[in-house]
Design a protein around this motif. Sequence first.
Motif, mmCIF file in Angstrom:
data_model
loop_
_atom_site.group_PDB
_atom_site.id
_atom_site.type_symbol
_atom_site.label_atom_id
_atom_site.label_comp_id
_atom_site.label_asym_id
_atom_site.label_seq_id
_atom_site.Cartn_x
_atom_site.Cartn_y
_atom_site.Cartn_z
ATOM 1 N N ASN A 97 0.859 -1.188 0.000
ATOM 2 C CA ASN A 97 0.000 0.000 0.000
ATOM 3 C C ASN A 97 0.896 1.239 0.000
ATOM 4 N N TYR A 98 0.583 2.181 -0.870
ATOM 5 C CA TYR A 98 1.399 3.394 -1.007
ATOM 6 C C TYR A 98 0.523 4.631 -1.045
ATOM 7 N N THR A 99 0.938 5.666 -0.332
ATOM 8 C CA THR A 99 0.289 6.967 -0.451
ATOM 9 C C THR A 99 1.351 8.022 -0.730
ATOM 10 N N ARG B 118 3.877 12.508 4.689
ATOM 11 C CA ARG B 118 3.989 12.645 3.241
ATOM 12 C C ARG B 118 3.959 11.249 2.619
ATOM 13 N N GLU B 119 5.000 10.842 1.901
ATOM 14 C CA GLU B 119 4.998 9.488 1.329
ATOM 15 C C GLU B 119 4.969 8.440 2.434
ATOM 16 N N ALA B 120 4.241 7.353 2.200
ATOM 17 C CA ALA B 120 4.195 6.270 3.176
ATOM 18 C C ALA B 120 3.926 4.951 2.478
ATOM 19 N N TRP B 121 4.536 3.897 3.011
ATOM 20 C CA TRP B 121 4.352 2.536 2.513
ATOM 21 C C TRP B 121 3.864 1.633 3.636
ATOM 22 N N ASP C 50 5.338 -3.893 7.736
ATOM 23 C CA ASP C 50 6.292 -2.820 8.004
ATOM 24 C C ASP C 50 5.693 -1.510 7.507
ATOM 25 N N ARG C 51 5.657 -0.504 8.370
ATOM 26 C CA ARG C 51 5.164 0.824 8.023
ATOM 27 C C ARG C 51 6.360 1.765 7.857
ATOM 28 N N LEU C 52 6.506 2.312 6.643
ATOM 29 C CA LEU C 52 7.584 3.237 6.333
ATOM 30 C C LEU C 52 6.957 4.569 5.949
ATOM 31 N N ALA C 53 7.411 5.655 6.573
ATOM 32 C CA ALA C 53 6.741 6.931 6.340
ATOM 33 C C ALA C 53 7.729 8.088 6.381
#
Length: 237
Positions: free
Chosen positions: A148-150, A158-161, A183-186
């Motif tokens: 999932n990407y925003t 801002r950007e997050a995965w 895993d949440r990357l932001a």
Amino acid sequence: MPFYPATVSRRARFTRLPILAGLLAVCALPAAAAAQSFEGQVGVASEYVGKGLGKSDGEPSVSGSVEVGSGGFYASVFASTAKLGSGADAEVISAVGYRPEFAGFEFDLQVMNRDLPGSNPGYDRNYWEYQADASRKLGPVSTRLRVNYTPDGAGSTREAWWIELQGGVALDSKTKATAAVADRLADGGAEYVAWNAGMKRKLTDNVTLDVRWFDTDGHSFGEAYEGRLVGSLALSF
């Protein structure tokens, strides 16, 4: 710093993703208008949980969803009561998508708009997400990889995965046990690892009970990131 799987520039990603979203929407909306399928669900849970986090401040939540589809294309709307730090008292997700099959895999490709009604004035409450699921059964084990990407999330994010791997196995004809790790990357938001494990059982053809433990490694971020046992009951129609 977060890791971004794509190697193209941020500007290129921002340009291409809305174009892909538009193309998918153009394909899915006529399918919704000439729907061959319709399904819905209403449910109640001891707490609303999203991306591993408690989103109703430890209080029960009520949710509902509807979906129409045709030829693999679909459109859906989901809403749940919530209690978020932004002041929001609900979360609403509208989506269009396509579910193809290829080389033994089942895919679910979605463009989603997430809105947080009731947020405080000035809070960036509305944003887009792009999600891809790839599912396959390996012997008795059902597997699913979700990405999932925003490009621009809620508030200061801002950007997050969100990258999640789920596995499940049927215990009998009505009961399935599943577990997942993600895993949440932001950029500008909290980064953490989340996991859950639990069981889902069909009480009748239309009523399903789910009992699940959720937790993260981000307890220092606040109560929403702490472990919790959640029970939910859903009625499908």
